[in-house]
Write a protein that holds these residues in place. Structure first.
Motif, PDB file in Angstrom:
ATOM      1  N   GLY A  77       0.802  -1.229   0.000  1.00 36.71           N
ATOM      2  CA  GLY A  77       0.000   0.000   0.000  1.00 36.71           C
ATOM      3  C   GLY A  77       0.830   1.272   0.000  1.00 36.71           C
ATOM      4  N   GLU A  78       2.156   1.130  -0.015  1.00 39.67           N
ATOM      5  CA  GLU A  78       3.040   2.303   0.001  1.00 39.67           C
ATOM      6  C   GLU A  78       3.606   2.552  -1.392  1.00 39.67           C
ATOM      7  OE1 GLU A  78       3.678   4.296   2.631  1.00 39.67           O
ATOM      8  OE2 GLU A  78       2.221   3.079   3.729  1.00 39.67           O
ATOM      9  N   PRO A  79       3.868   3.828  -1.737  1.00 38.62           N
ATOM     10  CA  PRO A  79       4.492   4.113  -3.038  1.00 38.62           C
ATOM     11  C   PRO A  79       5.838   3.415  -3.181  1.00 38.62           C
ATOM     12  CG  PRO A  79       3.654   6.133  -2.054  1.00 38.62           C
ATOM     13  CD  PRO A  79       3.540   5.064  -1.002  1.00 38.62           C
ATOM     14  N   ASP A  80       6.043   2.833  -4.347  1.00 40.61           N
ATOM     15  CA  ASP A  80       7.295   2.138  -4.662  1.00 40.61           C
ATOM     16  C   ASP A  80       7.637   2.467  -6.113  1.00 40.61           C
ATOM     17  OD1 ASP A  80       9.497   0.494  -4.460  1.00 40.61           O
ATOM     18  OD2 ASP A  80       8.372  -1.391  -4.430  1.00 40.61           O
ATOM     19  N   GLY A  81       8.778   1.997  -6.575  1.00 38.69           N
ATOM     20  CA  GLY A  81       9.184   2.247  -7.952  1.00 38.69           C
ATOM     21  C   GLY A  81      10.550   2.906  -8.009  1.00 38.69           C
ATOM     22  N   PHE A  82      11.046   3.095  -9.227  1.00 40.58           N
ATOM     23  CA  PHE A  82      12.390   3.635  -9.425  1.00 40.58           C
ATOM     24  C   PHE A  82      12.571   4.990  -8.746  1.00 40.58           C
ATOM     25  CE2 PHE A  82      15.350   6.345 -11.690  1.00 40.58           C
ATOM     26  CZ  PHE A  82      16.495   5.577 -11.671  1.00 40.58           C
ATOM     27  N   ASP A  83      11.627   5.905  -8.988  1.00 36.21           N
ATOM     28  CA  ASP A  83      11.778   7.261  -8.441  1.00 36.21           C
ATOM     29  C   ASP A  83      11.805   7.247  -6.913  1.00 36.21           C
ATOM     30  OD1 ASP A  83      11.822   8.505 -10.911  1.00 36.21           O
ATOM     31  OD2 ASP A  83       9.703   9.089 -10.871  1.00 36.21           O
ATOM     32  N   ILE A  84      10.976   6.379  -6.340  1.00 33.72           N
ATOM     33  CA  ILE A  84      10.880   6.320  -4.880  1.00 33.72           C
ATOM     34  C   ILE A  84      12.193   5.789  -4.309  1.00 33.72           C
ATOM     35  CG2 ILE A  84       9.512   5.424  -2.932  1.00 33.72           C
ATOM     36  CD1 ILE A  84       8.000   7.281  -5.016  1.00 33.72           C
ATOM     37  N   ALA A  85      12.725   4.735  -4.951  1.00 31.32           N
ATOM     38  CA  ALA A  85      14.008   4.182  -4.506  1.00 31.32           C
ATOM     39  C   ALA A  85      15.117   5.217  -4.684  1.00 31.32           C
ATOM     40  CB  ALA A  85      14.324   2.908  -5.290  1.00 31.32           C
ATOM     41  N   LEU A  86      15.050   5.964  -5.791  1.00 29.54           N
ATOM     42  CA  LEU A  86      16.083   6.973  -6.057  1.00 29.54           C
ATOM     43  C   LEU A  86      16.050   8.093  -5.017  1.00 29.54           C
ATOM     44  CD1 LEU A  86      18.337   8.079  -7.909  1.00 29.54           C
ATOM     45  CD2 LEU A  86      16.554   9.233  -9.235  1.00 29.54           C
ATOM     46  N   ILE A  87      14.871   8.597  -4.716  1.00 29.45           N
ATOM     47  CA  ILE A  87      14.820   9.731  -3.776  1.00 29.45           C
ATOM     48  C   ILE A  87      15.173   9.263  -2.359  1.00 29.45           C
ATOM     49  CG2 ILE A  87      12.336   9.693  -3.193  1.00 29.45           C
ATOM     50  CD1 ILE A  87      14.353  12.880  -3.966  1.00 29.45           C
ATOM     51  N   LYS A  88      14.867   7.995  -2.035  1.00 29.81           N
ATOM     52  CA  LYS A  88      15.269   7.474  -0.720  1.00 29.81           C
ATOM     53  C   LYS A  88      16.787   7.360  -0.638  1.00 29.81           C
ATOM     54  CE  LYS A  88      11.022   5.166   0.704  1.00 29.81           C
ATOM     55  NZ  LYS A  88      10.257   3.910   0.696  1.00 29.81           N
ATOM     56  N   ALA A  89      17.407   6.946  -1.761  1.00 33.37           N
ATOM     57  CA  ALA A  89      18.867   6.841  -1.793  1.00 33.37           C
ATOM     58  C   ALA A  89      19.490   8.236  -1.672  1.00 33.37           C
ATOM     59  CB  ALA A  89      19.320   6.148  -3.074  1.00 33.37           C
ATOM     60  N   ILE A  90      18.851   9.226  -2.285  1.00 32.54           N
ATOM     61  CA  ILE A  90      19.336  10.608  -2.164  1.00 32.54           C
ATOM     62  C   ILE A  90      19.192  11.069  -0.704  1.00 32.54           C
ATOM     63  CG2 ILE A  90      18.803  13.018  -2.788  1.00 32.54           C
ATOM     64  CD1 ILE A  90      18.205  11.974  -5.656  1.00 32.54           C
ATOM     65  N   GLY A  91      18.064  10.742  -0.089  1.00 32.70           N
ATOM     66  CA  GLY A  91      17.846  11.082   1.322  1.00 32.70           C
ATOM     67  C   GLY A  91      18.913  10.458   2.215  1.00 32.70           C
ATOM     68  N   ASP A  92      19.268   9.208   1.927  1.00 33.46           N
ATOM     69  CA  ASP A  92      20.326   8.533   2.699  1.00 33.46           C
ATOM     70  C   ASP A  92      21.639   9.294   2.582  1.00 33.46           C
ATOM     71  OD1 ASP A  92      18.688   6.552   3.586  1.00 33.46           O
ATOM     72  OD2 ASP A  92      19.409   4.997   2.181  1.00 33.46           O
ATOM     73  N   LYS A  93      21.976   9.680   1.359  1.00 31.42           N
ATOM     74  CA  LYS A  93      23.228  10.421   1.139  1.00 31.42           C
ATOM     75  C   LYS A  93      23.238  11.725   1.920  1.00 31.42           C
ATOM     76  CE  LYS A  93      25.467   8.093  -2.177  1.00 31.42           C
ATOM     77  NZ  LYS A  93      26.630   7.299  -1.735  1.00 31.42           N
ATOM     78  N   LEU A  94      22.082  12.364   2.012  1.00 32.12           N
ATOM     79  CA  LEU A  94      22.000  13.672   2.663  1.00 32.12           C
ATOM     80  C   LEU A  94      21.736  13.555   4.165  1.00 32.12           C
ATOM     81  CD1 LEU A  94      19.948  15.683   0.008  1.00 32.12           C
ATOM     82  CD2 LEU A  94      22.419  15.458   0.251  1.00 32.12           C
ATOM     83  N   GLY A  95      21.525  12.332   4.634  1.00 31.12           N
ATOM     84  CA  GLY A  95      21.266  12.145   6.056  1.00 31.12           C
ATOM     85  C   GLY A  95      19.926  12.678   6.508  1.00 31.12           C
ATOM     86  N   VAL A  96      18.940  12.654   5.606  1.00 27.79           N
ATOM     87  CA  VAL A  96      17.596  13.092   5.998  1.00 27.79           C
ATOM     88  C   VAL A  96      16.596  11.970   5.756  1.00 27.79           C
ATOM     89  CG1 VAL A  96      17.990  15.549   5.573  1.00 27.79           C
ATOM     90  CG2 VAL A  96      17.149  14.115   3.712  1.00 27.79           C
ATOM     91  N   GLU A  97      15.518  12.039   6.479  1.00 26.75           N
ATOM     92  CA  GLU A  97      14.451  11.055   6.330  1.00 26.75           C
ATOM     93  C   GLU A  97      13.569  11.487   5.157  1.00 26.75           C
ATOM     94  OE1 GLU A  97      10.639   9.906   8.909  1.00 26.75           O
ATOM     95  OE2 GLU A  97      12.415  10.501  10.086  1.00 26.75           O
ATOM     96  N   VAL A  98      13.138  10.525   4.349  1.00 27.91           N
ATOM     97  CA  VAL A  98      12.288  10.854   3.197  1.00 27.91           C
ATOM     98  C   VAL A  98      10.850  10.426   3.490  1.00 27.91           C
ATOM     99  CG1 VAL A  98      11.791  10.233   0.799  1.00 27.91           C
ATOM    100  CG2 VAL A  98      14.139  10.764   1.485  1.00 27.91           C
ATOM    101  N   GLU A  99       9.939  11.373   3.371  1.00 28.98           N
ATOM    102  CA  GLU A  99       8.515  11.048   3.530  1.00 28.98           C
ATOM    103  C   GLU A  99       7.821  11.279   2.208  1.00 28.98           C
ATOM    104  OE1 GLU A  99       7.735  12.178   8.111  1.00 28.98           O
ATOM    105  OE2 GLU A  99       6.337  13.074   6.649  1.00 28.98           O
ATOM    106  N   VAL A 100       7.132  10.247   1.702  1.00 29.34           N
ATOM    107  CA  VAL A 100       6.519  10.353   0.381  1.00 29.34           C
ATOM    108  C   VAL A 100       5.025  10.642   0.501  1.00 29.34           C
ATOM    109  CG1 VAL A 100       6.101   9.168  -1.802  1.00 29.34           C
ATOM    110  CG2 VAL A 100       8.242   8.774  -0.573  1.00 29.34           C
ATOM    111  N   GLU A 101       4.586  11.674  -0.209  1.00 30.54           N
ATOM    112  CA  GLU A 101       3.160  12.029  -0.264  1.00 30.54           C
ATOM    113  C   GLU A 101       2.648  11.681  -1.652  1.00 30.54           C
ATOM    114  OE1 GLU A 101       1.026  13.740   1.821  1.00 30.54           O
ATOM    115  OE2 GLU A 101       2.483  13.882   3.468  1.00 30.54           O
ATOM    116  N   ASN A 102       1.633  10.822  -1.716  1.00 33.99           N
ATOM    117  CA  ASN A 102       1.057  10.448  -3.006  1.00 33.99           C
ATOM    118  C   ASN A 102      -0.083  11.414  -3.319  1.00 33.99           C
ATOM    119  OD1 ASN A 102       0.421   9.060  -5.312  1.00 33.99           O
ATOM    120  ND2 ASN A 102      -0.467   7.284  -4.258  1.00 33.99           N
TER     121      ASN A 102
END
Ligand code: ARG
Length: 274
Positions: A77-102
């Motif tokens: 039930g949560e957003p998934d896909g390439f973009d979601i994985a990419l922005i989470k990886a970017i969040g990891d690099k920046l040390g911030v938590e990523v919250e996705v709004e659909n």
């Protein structure tokens, strides 16, 4: 998180992104120039509003999870896909938590700076959008495809004249329909709803980006097919608040690092080219 601590973590993450242990090409080094004194100073500066967006340690990201393989709602039930994985990886690099709004695709750009910090949604860089938001470096090449029924008289772009054509509201595919003389545009909140109307005969064609078109053509094979009429190439990028150079540098730096360390290509083969 306290603002000072978040800023410190962010600047450390950026500095780290710029000096990873793995050897980098000159090109990759250029792309991570955020670790240079100028970029670093802007991010950790106190008086500038730049960087404040990440001060709470959370990056709120808008998407429209109706666009496989870039974004869709996963089994949980949560957003998934390439973009979601990419922005989470970017969040990891920046040390911030990523919250996705659909949300609706058509409301993403206007929501940046209020409901969401940034948007990732297979979003094409267009001049019109550039009037309202900034874009990160481009991360994917795209092009519009045309979905038609298995049985069709449409064999070229010229044949779209006078046809009833569906697209997702507010997308580049939607904006293209007016180019076809006498065509009737029908707009949908989700591309899949247009595809269903194509299958049931209410539309002659659907214009949608190549990779989602391939997914839909595969899912409904035998009923619909895709056509490539060599429309103008498009670039996907992350939409960012206008004028936040520090955030743009941070995101671009992280993106460059993910490209040079192989993570980006892994995500492409996991989600797109599999
Ligand atoms: N690339 C097209 C555009 O930017 C379509 C994007 C649709 N994305 C989505 N997540 N529904 O207009």
């Amino acid at each position: 998180m306290k603002k000072a601590a978040a800023l410190l973590m962010l600047s450390m993450a950026i500095a780290f992104a710029g000096c990873g242990g793995a050897p980098q090409s000159d090109e990759a080094k250029d792309n991570t120039s955020v670790s240079e004194p100028d970029g670093g100073a802007a991010v950790s500066g106190t008086e500038a509003s730049d960087g404040d967006l990440l001060a709470d340690g959370v990056l709120t990201v808008g998407t429209n999870a109706e666009f496989p393989p870039f974004e869709y709602v996963g089994d949980d039930g949560e957003p998934d896909g390439f973009d979601i994985a990419l922005i989470k990886a970017i969040g990891d690099k920046l040390g911030v938590e990523v919250e996705v709004e659909n949300m609706e695709f058509d409301s993403l750009v206007a929501s940046i700076g209020s409901k969401i910090d940034v948007a990732i949604a297979g979003m094409t860089v267009t001049e019109e959008r550039q009037g309202m938001v900034d874009f990160s470096d481009s991360y994917y090449k795209a092009v519009q495809y045309v979905l038609v029924p298995a049985e069709t008289d449409i064999a070229s772009a010229e044949d779209l004249a006078g046809k009833t054509i569906g697209a997702q509201l507010g997308t580049t595919g939607d904006y293209m329909i007016e180019d076809f003389e006498g065509a009737t545009a029908k707009q949908y909140n989700k591309a899949v709803d247009a595809v269903n109307d194509l299958i049931s005969g209410r539309l002659d064609a659907v214009i949608v980006d190549k990779n989602p078109a391939l997914v839909f053509a595969d899912k409904f094979s035998g009923e619909i097919q895709y056509m490539d009429f060599s429309f103008e190439p498009e670039d996907y990028a992350i939409a960012l608040p206008k004028g936040d150079a520090a955030l743009a540098d941070a995101v671009n730096g992280a993106l460059a690092e993910l490209k040079s360390d192989g993570t980006f290509d892994e995500l492409v083969s996991q989600y797109i080219e599999n």
